[in-house]
Design an enzyme around this catalytic site. Sequence first.
Site, short mmCIF file in Angstrom:
data_model
loop_
_atom_site.label_atom_id
_atom_site.label_comp_id
_atom_site.label_asym_id
_atom_site.label_seq_id
_atom_site.Cartn_x
_atom_site.Cartn_y
_atom_site.Cartn_z
N GLY A 92 36.77 38.21 32.37
CA GLY A 92 36.57 39.29 33.32
C GLY A 92 35.79 38.91 34.56
CB THR A 93 34.47 35.74 35.96
OG1 THR A 93 35.68 35.01 35.71
CG2 THR A 93 33.44 35.38 34.90
N GLY A 94 36.78 37.45 37.31
CA GLY A 94 37.51 37.77 38.53
C GLY A 94 37.49 39.26 38.84
CB CYS A 95 38.01 42.24 36.67
SG CYS A 95 39.58 41.79 35.91
CE LYS A 103 38.74 34.57 41.95
NZ LYS A 103 38.97 35.76 41.09
CB THR A 145 34.09 32.82 31.97
OG1 THR A 145 35.19 32.21 31.26
CG2 THR A 145 32.92 31.86 32.02
#
Length: 271
Positions: free
Chosen positions: A209-212, A175, A207
């Site tokens: 928690g975007t990765g989770c 990412k 933003t």
Amino acid sequence: MRGRVLIVAGSDSGGGAGIQADIKAVTALGAFAATAITALTAQNTLGVHAVMAVPAAFIRQQMRVVLEDIGADAIKTGMLHDAATIEAVCDELAARAPEVPLVADPVMVAKGGHRLLAAEAVEALRRRLLPRAAVITPNLPEAEVLAGMAIADLAGMRRAAERLLGLGARAVLLKGGHLPGAVVTDLLATGAGVESFEAPRIETRHTHGTGCTLASAIAAGLAQGMGLRAAVLRARAYVRAAIAAAPGFGHGHGPLDHAVTLDPARVAGLG
């Protein structure tokens, strides 16, 4: 509801990331979420205030009873905290779910800067978890640690993605949100090559928690029988929609709108 996802990750008391975001994302995309919680955090949009680890034996028990009864079509890992946790999770996966695709989000540092993976656990992550993964989803700081190199541009992203493939993961979704610019580029690297996905940057502080969310959305797709590329494309579209619809909660890095897929008109008659 179609597809079973076992999520092995930490809890976020603020509800924006961690196991809470994972459950919301999987549910929003029509799959079933089960969980094994690896750690508890006292957390809000301003940061992580405390972490309490769950004993490794109890993490394994959570995984075991779910896999023996409900089963799983995909597994997603998030915050694994320390080497003992990584070893326990990988041992349980090897014993009870050796063929189930794993989406591994190598969570290391929270948005606010709090370290969520012990420094000495990085080698365990490389040695045990990455070779087991169908896809890993690092951001740039995580990729720099795992690949052992600095990443300053798109060319660096390509080199890092190829190096991460060399560590054993079957695919890498790298990412690019940490690079500056009006366009965000993510790279999907597999044995067949590297594909880039571009999208305009959404300027917002919401933003958290975007990765989770992205990793769990991919896991939901794999659990539903989608190919990896299709699962990634749907997950990216879902996350962007959830960011754009963020409710604006909190004074720091606010949560997404995980319910962006919900049409209230369809359930208005249920209340």
